[in-house]
Design a protein around this motif. Structure first.
Motif, PDB file in Angstrom:
ATOM      1  N   ASP A 192       0.861  -1.186   0.000  1.00 13.09           N
ATOM      2  CA  ASP A 192       0.000   0.000   0.000  1.00 13.09           C
ATOM      3  C   ASP A 192       0.894   1.231   0.000  1.00 13.09           C
ATOM      4  O   ASP A 192       2.004   1.191   0.526  1.00 13.09           O
ATOM      5  N   HIS A 193       0.432   2.306  -0.602  1.00 18.27           N
ATOM      6  CA  HIS A 193       1.182   3.562  -0.539  1.00 18.27           C
ATOM      7  C   HIS A 193       0.218   4.725  -0.718  1.00 18.27           C
ATOM      8  O   HIS A 193      -0.913   4.549  -1.169  1.00 18.27           O
ATOM      9  N   PHE A 194       0.662   5.923  -0.326  1.00 18.22           N
ATOM     10  CA  PHE A 194      -0.198   7.099  -0.426  1.00 18.22           C
ATOM     11  C   PHE A 194       0.665   8.342  -0.576  1.00 18.22           C
ATOM     12  O   PHE A 194       1.817   8.388  -0.151  1.00 18.22           O
ATOM     13  N   TRP A 195       0.093   9.364  -1.198  1.00 13.72           N
ATOM     14  CA  TRP A 195       0.750  10.661  -1.319  1.00 13.72           C
ATOM     15  C   TRP A 195       0.425  11.515  -0.100  1.00 13.72           C
ATOM     16  O   TRP A 195      -0.725  11.557   0.352  1.00 13.72           O
ATOM     17  N   ASN A 213       4.781  16.492  -1.269  1.00 15.19           N
ATOM     18  CA  ASN A 213       6.237  16.474  -1.133  1.00 15.19           C
ATOM     19  C   ASN A 213       6.806  15.082  -0.876  1.00 15.19           C
ATOM     20  O   ASN A 213       8.005  14.876  -0.998  1.00 15.19           O
ATOM     21  N   SER A 214       5.953  14.161  -0.504  1.00 16.23           N
ATOM     22  CA  SER A 214       6.454  12.837  -0.138  1.00 16.23           C
ATOM     23  C   SER A 214       5.405  11.775  -0.419  1.00 16.23           C
ATOM     24  O   SER A 214       4.223  12.070  -0.615  1.00 16.23           O
ATOM     25  N   VAL A 215       5.895  10.533  -0.432  1.00 14.97           N
ATOM     26  CA  VAL A 215       5.034   9.356  -0.535  1.00 14.97           C
ATOM     27  C   VAL A 215       5.248   8.539   0.727  1.00 14.97           C
ATOM     28  O   VAL A 215       6.384   8.427   1.227  1.00 14.97           O
ATOM     29  N   GLY A 216       4.186   7.971   1.268  1.00 21.17           N
ATOM     30  CA  GLY A 216       4.287   7.181   2.481  1.00 21.17           C
ATOM     31  C   GLY A 216       3.783   5.773   2.292  1.00 21.17           C
ATOM     32  O   GLY A 216       3.058   5.465   1.340  1.00 21.17           O
ATOM     33  N   TYR A 217       4.179   4.911   3.207  1.00 24.65           N
ATOM     34  CA  TYR A 217       3.647   3.550   3.239  1.00 24.65           C
ATOM     35  C   TYR A 217       3.797   3.016   4.655  1.00 24.65           C
ATOM     36  O   TYR A 217       4.544   3.572   5.467  1.00 24.65           O
ATOM     37  N   ILE A 218       3.046   1.959   4.971  1.00 15.18           N
ATOM     38  CA  ILE A 218       3.208   1.290   6.250  1.00 15.18           C
ATOM     39  C   ILE A 218       3.711  -0.121   5.996  1.00 15.18           C
ATOM     40  O   ILE A 218       3.419  -0.723   4.965  1.00 15.18           O
ATOM     41  N   GLN A 219       4.490  -0.629   6.942  1.00 16.81           N
ATOM     42  CA  GLN A 219       5.100  -1.948   6.769  1.00 16.81           C
ATOM     43  C   GLN A 219       5.299  -2.601   8.126  1.00 16.81           C
ATOM     44  O   GLN A 219       5.630  -1.923   9.110  1.00 16.81           O
ATOM     45  N   ASP A 220       5.045  -3.920   8.161  1.00 14.53           N
ATOM     46  CA  ASP A 220       5.313  -4.672   9.386  1.00 14.53           C
ATOM     47  C   ASP A 220       6.519  -5.577   9.166  1.00 14.53           C
ATOM     48  O   ASP A 220       7.204  -5.471   8.145  1.00 14.53           O
ATOM     49  N   ARG A 265       8.341   7.343   5.149  1.00 14.54           N
ATOM     50  CA  ARG A 265       8.198   8.484   4.256  1.00 14.54           C
ATOM     51  C   ARG A 265       9.372   8.550   3.294  1.00 14.54           C
ATOM     52  O   ARG A 265      10.526   8.373   3.690  1.00 14.54           O
ATOM     53  N   ILE A 266       9.065   8.809   2.008  1.00 13.51           N
ATOM     54  CA  ILE A 266      10.103   9.018   1.007  1.00 13.51           C
ATOM     55  C   ILE A 266       9.964  10.431   0.455  1.00 13.51           C
ATOM     56  O   ILE A 266       8.902  10.820  -0.053  1.00 13.51           O
ATOM     57  N   ASP A 267      11.017  11.228   0.567  1.00  6.50           N
ATOM     58  CA  ASP A 267      11.026  12.602   0.067  1.00  6.50           C
ATOM     59  C   ASP A 267      11.168  12.571  -1.459  1.00  6.50           C
ATOM     60  O   ASP A 267      12.110  11.974  -1.988  1.00  6.50           O
ATOM     61  N   ILE A 268      10.239  13.193  -2.166  1.00  4.37           N
ATOM     62  CA  ILE A 268      10.261  13.145  -3.628  1.00  4.37           C
ATOM     63  C   ILE A 268      11.462  13.900  -4.190  1.00  4.37           C
ATOM     64  O   ILE A 268      12.088  13.471  -5.167  1.00  4.37           O
ATOM     65  N   ALA A 269      11.838  15.012  -3.577  1.00  4.52           N
ATOM     66  CA  ALA A 269      12.937  15.825  -4.115  1.00  4.52           C
ATOM     67  C   ALA A 269      14.297  15.172  -3.905  1.00  4.52           C
ATOM     68  O   ALA A 269      15.149  15.174  -4.796  1.00  4.52           O
TER      69      ALA A 269
END
Length: 652
Positions: free
Chosen positions: A69-72, A77-84, A95-99
């Motif tokens: 799963d992922h979301f803006w 400015n960033s894309v996020g996801y959750i992970q176990d 969080r991943i910084d797009i720039a």
């Protein structure tokens, strides 16, 4: 009837392997596309500028567990996801910084499960998150800056199961289970929870009534509400006066999803799902767009992602007998451009239609169900095979969940192998009103199971299924139903496939995850309270473990070692009891999985074992196992001799 041999076997990895792409989205400002796709065999997040797919690049580098799963971020400015980790369901937020491409964990805590409490359409760089790192039972609410990572405690929680915030990220409501097994809803006043609830439900409405969010200005609170009625309707409540206005209702199904105006938060469209999902648009412009899409796409379709100006949508399309496709819809230009096909390898494969059917239970309930027929069995497209065929009864989990209409990999594999596949929304399934839901209270192994038996009898009477060639299969509650089928009604089924199913309801309830503790009364009221002699007796009577010696038909069990919901001990117990009674069983354990299979190699391996198991039991065809176990982590704990080719596969 056309011979099944005239149709090719669909390879397992085409159905259960990694998709080519999935979960396409667009950034809020419409400049970036994102999706999930394999990187070195593991699903990761990819992005590309709109209009320049050749510039696609992966922005994550998960090497073990797939990102699912992922979301803006609202500010783009960033894309996020959750992970176990390993299926333990302790999800952390990344969080991943797009720039810059930098990735950080925003919630770097051990044994913690994050939940999103609130997001905003006007405060674009912050969200409210719940964290149970202080007390595993309760989520404290924090305000989190998605760019800096700064986190501020807003509310220390020692009593509540959940919260609701408005667009200003102000907590407005807290929810707690009450003594009746329903829910009490409390307002916040000056940062504190009021002592008296302003709304309450009893148990019969607890799973069909809930708040559905505020408008952006906070003046309207939407509810999905079944109080005083059967199916949940959509209401708008004035937050000042408390006055309610009915927005939508359906006499057969609960109102489900909504589409909201991104500037105001007002409902623009709503859905109801009886046999199929039907959307009704209130906003005329949105209605025009949905109607136009209906003229362009066959089968089911829906909205996945939209830009802030609402001019560009990402739209999915499920034709059912062709692979799912995703498009970019430019509302201003009136154009629909291909984005990707999720599983292009299925193009041209003999995919089968799913038939919605209604089955009547012995006590008169209508059971909305879905039937898929074996490839080549229904040349007339009548919805019934030319002659009865072997069948798999595929039971959904939950049990407070439901089966739905649309492409289903398990249905397609089993139909391709020569089986009819029947999925039944037995009583207790959600979406069909509170009467249907509550008819299952304290009926595990009783009328809930009768519904499944009635569905099998219906299929036999209708000339669909061969009476002595019916298997039962499912995960979670469906795994429980499999064990119940082979213990309580062993004459009905030729064999069973149990995936992470509980065998002992008493131990199941004693080992629930700590963050479910605030809701434990739901389980006690709907299953049986182990703290009372009557409830304990009910749980024992409904537990297949105590009747394991009644099993006479072949059984395949699959379990994830890290499952936090249905512990490994649930499978270990019944396997041990069967061994003690001298009853054969095949037991597959996955040391890196939880409540089901996340890793495609494990899923492919399991379905390889399952289809060869079923072929021996009820006579369908199967793709040979070959070396399918090698990329997986599957451990065959018991019964390799009972599945064709399994022992040889282990010796490779």
């Amino acid at each position: 009837m056309t011979a099944i041999e005239n149709f090719p076997l669909i390879p397992r990895d085409h159905l259960f392997g990694n998709p080519t792409r999935a979960q396409g989205k667009i950034s809020p400002d419409g400049t970036w596309l994102s999706w999930l796709a394999p990187l070195d065999g593991v699903l990761n997040i990819w992005i590309a500028p709109v209009g320049d797919a050749d510039a696609a690049k992966a922005i994550t580098n998960s090497t073990d567990r797939p990102i699912r799963d992922h979301f803006w971020a609202p500010d783009g400015n960033s894309v996020g996801y959750i992970q176990d980790k390993g299926g333990d369901e302790n999800f952390l937020l990344y969080r991943i910084d797009i720039a810059t491409g930098d990735e950080i964990c925003l919630t770097p805590f051990d044994n913690t499960r994050v939940m999103i409490v609130g997001a905003s359409d006007t405060i674009l760089d912050e969200v409210l998150v719940g964290l149970n790192n202080r007390d595993p039972q309760f989520h404290d609410v924090h305000r989190l800056n998605l760019n800096s990572g700064k986190m501020e405690l807003i509310y220390e929680n020692n009593a509540y199961a959940g919260f609701l915030a408005d667009d200003s990220l102000t907590l407005r409501m807290a929810m707690a289970q009450n003594e009746a097994g329903g829910t009490d809803y409390f307002r916040f006043a000056e940062g504190a929870v009021e002592a008296t609830p302003f709304e309450s439900t009893d148990m019969e409405d607890a799973l069909t009534t809930s708040p559905s969010g505020y408008t952006v200005d906070g003046s309207i609170l939407y509810w999905l509400d079944s109080r005083g009625r059967d199916t949940a309707a959509l209401f708008a409540q004035d937050t000042q006066s408390g006055q309610r206005t009915l927005i939508a209702e359906n006499d057969k199904a609960d109102i489900g999803g909504t589409i909201r105006d991104q500037k105001t938060g007002e409902v623009q469209a709503y859905s109801a799902n009886y046999l199929k999902t039907q959307w009704t648009a209130i906003d005329p412009d949105l209605k025009a767009s949905l109607d136009w899409l209906g003229t362009q796409l066959d089968g089911e379709y829906g909205l996945m992602s939209r830009t802030d100006d609402d001019q560009t949508w990402i739209v999915w399309n499920d034709p059912l007998t062709a692979p799912i496709a995703t498009y970019i819809y430019d509302r201003s230009a009136g154009t629909l451009s291909p984005f990707y096909v999720t599983r292009p390898e299925l193009d041209g494969a003999p995919l089968q239609s799913m038939h919605p059917v209604e089955i009547t239970s012995r006590d008169g309930l209508t059971l909305p169900s879905y039937l898929t027929l074996p490839v080549g069995s229904d040349a007339e497209a009548s919805g019934k095979p030319a002659a009865p065929v072997p069948m798999v009864l595929l039971v959904h989990g939950g049990p407070w969940a439901r089966d739905g209409y649309g492409f289903n990999s398990t249905h397609q594999m089993l139909a391709n192998r020569g089986y009819a596949v029947l999925s039944v929304n037995f009583r207790g399934s959600t979406g069909f009103g509170k009467g249907f839901l509550n008819a299952a209270n304290k009926q595990w192994g009783l009328t809930m199971h009768d519904d499944l038996i009635d569905a099998v009898q219906w299929a036999v009477n209708e000339g669909i299924a061969i009476a002595d060639k019916v298997a039962i299969m499912g995960g979670s509650y469906g795994g429980y139903a499999t064990l119940a089928g082979l213990t309580f009604t062993p004459e009905t089924f030729a064999c069973g496939v149990d995936i992470v199913g509980p065998s002992n309801l008493e131990t199941l309830l004693s080992t629930i995850p700590p963050y479910w503790a605030p809701l434990v009364k739901t389980f006690h009221e709907r299953m049986g309270n182990p703290e009372t002699s009557e409830g304990l007796a009910l749980l024992k009577a409904a537990s297949p473990l105590h009747k394991a010696d009644q099993i006479t038909k072949p059984l395949l069990i699959a379990q994830g070692a890290n499952d936090p919901r249905v512990k490994q001990s649930e499978s270990d117990q019944i396997v041990g009891a069967m061994k003690q009674a001298g009853i054969p069983v095949t037991y597959v354990l996955y040391p890196d999985e939880g409540h089901g299979f996340a890793k495609p190699a494990n899923s492919i391996a399991f379905f390889g074992v399952a289809e060869n198991f079923l072929a021996e039991c009820i006579g369908g065809r199967a793709e040979p196992l070959g070396d399918v176990l090698e990329p997986s982590t599957a451990e065959i704990i018991e019964g390799a001799d009972h599945v064709k080719g399994l022992k040889a596969a282990l010796e490779r």
